[in-house]
Design an enzyme around this catalytic site. Structure first.
Site, PDB file in Angstrom:
ATOM      1  N   SER A  63     -24.455  14.050 -45.633  1.00 14.80           N
ATOM      2  CA  SER A  63     -23.105  13.495 -45.544  1.00 14.80           C
ATOM      3  C   SER A  63     -22.461  13.897 -44.216  1.00 14.80           C
ATOM      4  O   SER A  63     -23.016  13.629 -43.162  1.00 14.80           O
ATOM      5  CB  SER A  63     -22.282  13.953 -46.750  1.00 14.80           C
ATOM      6  N   ASP A  90     -24.404   8.398 -50.555  1.00 10.20           N
ATOM      7  CA  ASP A  90     -24.249   9.772 -50.054  1.00 10.20           C
ATOM      8  C   ASP A  90     -25.338  10.705 -50.590  1.00 10.20           C
ATOM      9  O   ASP A  90     -25.593  10.767 -51.793  1.00 10.20           O
ATOM     10  CB  ASP A  90     -22.871  10.290 -50.473  1.00 10.20           C
TER      11      ASP A  90
END
Length: 309
Positions: free
Chosen positions: A64, A178
């Site tokens: 991320s 993610d």
């Protein structure tokens, strides 16, 4: 050698000399950067502190926001990223997010991807001067996806795709979101070599104090849906005024915090720098300077404790 510091502040020069390993002694570092939204900017300060002390970072793994910071570092453009984020205003952040309601997202991040491609010169991961990988999650197969080759910007875009918020990245049959879904702190994915030092920068560490505000007791702030829900609940429950969104976010935060701790138990780092989740918000990008400085201080403190006799 800092001659000016030596002449005017000899004790400080001596302390710096003692706390900083020489180039020959400086351990080679395998660096791991966790996800954590705007808190990930603290990783810029952490890298700056490591480099200032002479540590050599030979490999990076990130998830991320950690993928974004790590990717820019590995292609030699961390300074450019820092300059950009320090100049960002909230309005610009919103423009980069590209709000556009869809069945599986509320934002596309198309402008963000375009900007990353421009800043990163469409570089490929396998051509980076520093070994790099980042993690995403495939909703189709239910498995972790680790990028070790291919366009860097595309890999970062997949790794930062918050599920339900950003549009998933489609790659063949994959629907990538993610990497925090599977591996928020990829200590087990970074390239290692004998004798190196595994350092993790965890910007989703457990809160520094108890959280008491995930329940919203102010009736005026409750959303339309929850207001309607109260009308159909038994009278005795209408005063509870639980904010479902805050509750869901709190549960997600606790899950991510726990996952970072599990990752450290499975692959213990030699040094971990922690930034608690309650230190900064997920979207506090306008506090970039403060967050970067926090990361550098936290790293300095962790290194000093590690080196203390």
């Amino acid at each position: 050698m800092n001659i000016k510091l030596l002449l005017h502040h000899p004790l400080q020069w001596l302390r710096d000399l003692q706390s900083s390993p020489s180039h020959e002694q400086a351990p080679s570092v395998a660096l791991v950067l966790s996800g954590g939204g705007a808190r990930g900017l603290a990783q810029i300060g952490a890298i700056e502190e490591l480099q200032a002390r002479g540590y050599h970072i030979h490999a990076v793994a990130g998830t991320s926001m950690g993928a974004l910071v790590g990717g820019f570092f590995c292609c030699g453009k961390l300074g450019l990223l820092k300059t950009r984020v320090l100049s960002l205003k909230r309005k610009e952040v919103m423009q980069l997010i590209d709000f556009s309601i869809g069945l599986d997202h509320v934002a596309t991040a198309d402008h963000l991807l375009t900007l990353m491609q421009q800043l990163l010169d469409n570089v490929r991961i396998e051509n980076l001067p520093v070994n790099f990988c980042c993690c995403a999650s495939d909703l189709t197969s239910g498995r972790e996806r680790v990028f070790r080759e291919g366009p860097l910007a595309d890999a970062i875009r997949a790794s930062i795709s918050i599920p339900g918020f950003f549009k998933p990245v489609r790659n063949g049959n994959e629907a990538l979101v993610d990497g925090s879904v599977h591996n928020i702190f990829p200590l087990d994915r970074v390239e290692r070599k004998p004798g190196d030092m595994l350092i993790g920068i965890n910007v989703s560490a457990p809160d520094s104090r108890p959280c008491n505000d995930y329940i919203d007791r102010n009736d005026e702030s409750v959303g339309r849906f929850l207001s309607w829900l109260r009308t159909v609940l038994p009278v005795g429950h209408r005063q509870l005024s639980a904010n479902a969104l805050n509750m869901a976010l709190r549960v997600a935060c606790l899950t991510l915090q726990n996952n970072t701790q599990v990752a450290m138990r499975l692959t213990p780092p030699d040094l971990c720098v922690n930034v608690p989740m309650d230190a900064f918000g997920l979207f506090d990008y306008e506090r970039a300077a403060e967050i970067i400085a926090y990361g550098r201080r936290a790293t300095a403190q962790a290194l000093d404790q590690k080196l203390a006799p």
